[in-house]
Write a protein that holds these residues in place. Structure first.
Motif, PDB file in Angstrom:
ATOM      1  N   UNK A 138      10.085  -8.506  15.353  1.00  0.00           N
ATOM      2  CA  UNK A 138      11.084  -8.067  15.444  1.00  0.00           C
ATOM      3  C   UNK A 138      11.387  -6.715  14.256  1.00  0.00           C
ATOM      4  N   UNK A 139      11.958  -5.567  15.092  1.00  0.00           N
ATOM      5  CA  UNK A 139      12.044  -4.503  14.097  1.00  0.00           C
ATOM      6  C   UNK A 139      11.567  -3.250  14.485  1.00  0.00           C
ATOM      7  N   UNK A 140      11.612  -2.063  13.666  1.00  0.00           N
ATOM      8  CA  UNK A 140      11.183  -0.808  14.335  1.00  0.00           C
ATOM      9  C   UNK A 140       9.860  -0.507  14.087  1.00  0.00           C
ATOM     10  N   UNK A 141       9.069  -0.625  15.285  1.00  0.00           N
ATOM     11  CA  UNK A 141       7.670  -0.510  15.567  1.00  0.00           C
ATOM     12  C   UNK A 141       6.656   0.304  14.329  1.00  0.00           C
ATOM     13  N   UNK A 142       7.089   1.397  13.978  1.00  0.00           N
ATOM     14  CA  UNK A 142       6.441   2.210  12.989  1.00  0.00           C
ATOM     15  C   UNK A 142       6.454   1.369  11.669  1.00  0.00           C
ATOM     16  N   UNK A 143       7.780   0.821  11.347  1.00  0.00           N
ATOM     17  CA  UNK A 143       7.775   0.211  10.056  1.00  0.00           C
ATOM     18  C   UNK A 143       7.146  -0.997   9.955  1.00  0.00           C
ATOM     19  N   UNK A 144       7.327  -1.868  11.046  1.00  0.00           N
ATOM     20  CA  UNK A 144       6.571  -3.135  11.088  1.00  0.00           C
ATOM     21  C   UNK A 144       5.028  -3.016  11.208  1.00  0.00           C
ATOM     22  N   UNK A 145       4.393  -1.924  11.904  1.00  0.00           N
ATOM     23  CA  UNK A 145       3.023  -1.816  11.679  1.00  0.00           C
ATOM     24  C   UNK A 145       2.535  -1.208  10.529  1.00  0.00           C
ATOM     25  N   UNK A 146       3.425  -0.297   9.977  1.00  0.00           N
ATOM     26  CA  UNK A 146       2.856   0.101   8.743  1.00  0.00           C
ATOM     27  C   UNK A 146       2.840  -1.080   7.528  1.00  0.00           C
ATOM     28  N   UNK A 147       3.850  -2.003   7.480  1.00  0.00           N
ATOM     29  CA  UNK A 147       3.748  -3.010   6.675  1.00  0.00           C
ATOM     30  C   UNK A 147       2.607  -4.114   7.241  1.00  0.00           C
ATOM     31  N   UNK A 148       2.307  -4.269   8.058  1.00  0.00           N
ATOM     32  CA  UNK A 148       1.233  -5.354   8.654  1.00  0.00           C
ATOM     33  C   UNK A 148      -0.096  -4.629   8.295  1.00  0.00           C
ATOM     34  N   UNK A 149      -0.093  -3.276   8.353  1.00  0.00           N
ATOM     35  CA  UNK A 149      -1.562  -2.772   8.126  1.00  0.00           C
ATOM     36  C   UNK A 149      -1.896  -3.019   6.658  1.00  0.00           C
ATOM     37  N   UNK A 150      -1.132  -3.411   5.810  1.00  0.00           N
ATOM     38  CA  UNK A 150      -1.542  -3.765   4.378  1.00  0.00           C
ATOM     39  C   UNK A 150      -2.400  -4.882   4.475  1.00  0.00           C
ATOM     40  N   UNK A 151      -2.314  -5.878   5.451  1.00  0.00           N
ATOM     41  CA  UNK A 151      -3.170  -6.877   5.355  1.00  0.00           C
ATOM     42  C   UNK A 151      -4.440  -6.584   6.469  1.00  0.00           C
ATOM     43  N   UNK A 152      -4.573  -5.385   6.922  1.00  0.00           N
ATOM     44  CA  UNK A 152      -5.693  -5.104   7.960  1.00  0.00           C
ATOM     45  C   UNK A 152      -6.627  -4.431   7.307  1.00  0.00           C
ATOM     46  N   UNK A 153      -7.937  -4.283   7.973  1.00  0.00           N
ATOM     47  CA  UNK A 153      -8.978  -3.433   7.512  1.00  0.00           C
ATOM     48  C   UNK A 153      -8.967  -2.240   8.452  1.00  0.00           C
ATOM     49  N   UNK A 154      -8.169  -2.364   9.693  1.00  0.00           N
ATOM     50  CA  UNK A 154      -8.171  -1.208  10.720  1.00  0.00           C
ATOM     51  C   UNK A 154      -7.060  -1.492  11.821  1.00  0.00           C
ATOM     52  N   UNK A 155      -6.266  -0.285  11.973  1.00  0.00           N
ATOM     53  CA  UNK A 155      -5.425  -0.415  12.929  1.00  0.00           C
ATOM     54  C   UNK A 155      -5.593   0.341  14.111  1.00  0.00           C
ATOM     55  N   UNK A 156      -5.234  -0.181  15.261  1.00  0.00           N
ATOM     56  CA  UNK A 156      -5.553   0.483  16.587  1.00  0.00           C
ATOM     57  C   UNK A 156      -4.467   0.312  17.515  1.00  0.00           C
ATOM     58  N   UNK A 157      -4.140   1.768  17.819  1.00  0.00           N
ATOM     59  CA  UNK A 157      -2.975   1.912  18.685  1.00  0.00           C
ATOM     60  C   UNK A 157      -3.305   2.618  19.864  1.00  0.00           C
ATOM     61  N   UNK A 158      -2.665   2.290  21.047  1.00  0.00           N
ATOM     62  CA  UNK A 158      -2.813   3.353  22.256  1.00  0.00           C
ATOM     63  C   UNK A 158      -1.737   4.337  22.130  1.00  0.00           C
ATOM     64  N   UNK A 159      -2.214   5.604  22.902  1.00  0.00           N
ATOM     65  CA  UNK A 159      -1.434   6.688  22.634  1.00  0.00           C
ATOM     66  C   UNK A 159      -0.088   6.800  23.412  1.00  0.00           C
TER      67      UNK A 159
END
Length: 289
Positions: free
Chosen positions: A94-115
């Motif tokens: 739950x939460x603002x998508x951009x903020x949540x994805x930014x936070x979760x990316x700290x634990x990832x090696x790669x972030x993949x998004x659909x356009x």
């Protein structure tokens, strides 16, 4: 290992499904890297919110959330069935998508998004969400769009001599080696603003100097990956147009998160937006974790 994990922004849309497929292929090429689906939404306080299984004009409830969780569970099950050698997990946030994805990316090696997406990812590339995610994520970001080529062709990288583009170059060389395809290095020299067109002699000298600089940046990577065929293209012109053109026939185009010279303001100006919107293949915004 968490740092090797591929994080996928997923909402069940067509482009999100393409992003997931791309991530699963990348995971297999990387020796079975784990993949995590992240469904992110924020409940809006206006009528007309639309999400999977949720009718417009009603407040979301436990039933709606359960439907979302079932959507993610099915996507994970389908992914595991298609790629039995890849570990796949799914989470609902739950939460603002951009903020949540930014936070979760700290634990990832790669972030993949659909356009493009729906629900939590509505208008992903049309507003601030895409700019925020690509500009501020803690790991490289890949943006995949319907209709793009994802199979054959070289890996293309845009370089301009900045530290950021050196990171992009490293990502691109490793990707080309992993995919066993050629690497195309593009250095576009933008003409000086407000000045007369340089003479042919000056232009040739500039191109030769830029090519030498690119060769110098490539030297350590040639030693590390001697089997990667490299083609260097240095020419004056418009950086955005050149990279969009280079994406045709490519399977991946890589740029740095910040640039100078021909790629100045890569994530803040028209160059990145044109590439994200018009590239004929997936786009990687590379950065060091």
């Amino acid at each position: 290992m968490i740092g090797d994990e591929i994080l996928v922004g997923y909402d069940g849309s067509t482009d999100a499904t393409l992003a997931l497929d791309w991530a699963l292929d990348e995971a297999q090429r990387g020796g079975g890297r784990p993949v995590r689906l992240a469904y992110v939404f924020e409940w809006l306080t206006v009528a007309g919110w639309i999400g999977p299984g949720v009718a417009p004009g009603i407040w979301p409830d436990e039933t709606a959330r359960r439907q979302v969780e079932e959507l993610v569970h099915k996507a994970v099950a389908d992914a595991v069935a298609q790629r039995p050698g890849v570990t796949v997990h799914g989470e609902v946030y739950d939460g603002p998508p951009a903020l949540v994805l930014q936070e979760r990316s700290a634990d990832a090696g790669l972030l993949v998004l659909g356009s493009r997406g729906h629900g939590g990812f509505a208008g992903l590339l049309a507003g601030s969400t895409a700019v925020a995610v690509t500009a501020h994520a803690h790991c490289p970001v890949v943006v995949v769009r319907a209709g793009q080529a994802t199979g054959a062709g070289p890996v293309v990288v845009g370089v301009d001599g900045s530290e950021s583009s050196r990171v992009a170059l490293g990502f691109a060389v490793e990707s080309a080696a992993q995919r066993r395809v050629p690497l195309r290095v593009v250095r576009v020299v933008a003409p000086p603003a407000g000045r007369r067109r340089p003479s042919d002699h000056d232009e040739q000298a500039t191109v030769a100097g830029e090519r030498a600089a690119v060769e110098e940046s490539l030297a350590p990577w040639r030693d590390t990956f001697p089997n990667v065929d490299v083609d260097i293209e240095v020419a004056p012109g418009n950086p955005a147009a050149a990279l969009v053109e280079a994406s045709r026939g490519a399977q991946l185009v890589v740029v740095g998160s910040r640039g100078l010279g021909g790629l100045r303001g890569m994530l803040l100006g028209s160059v990145s937006q044109q590439l994200l919107q018009h590239s004929s293949c997936p786009v990687v915004v590379a950065r060091e974790r």
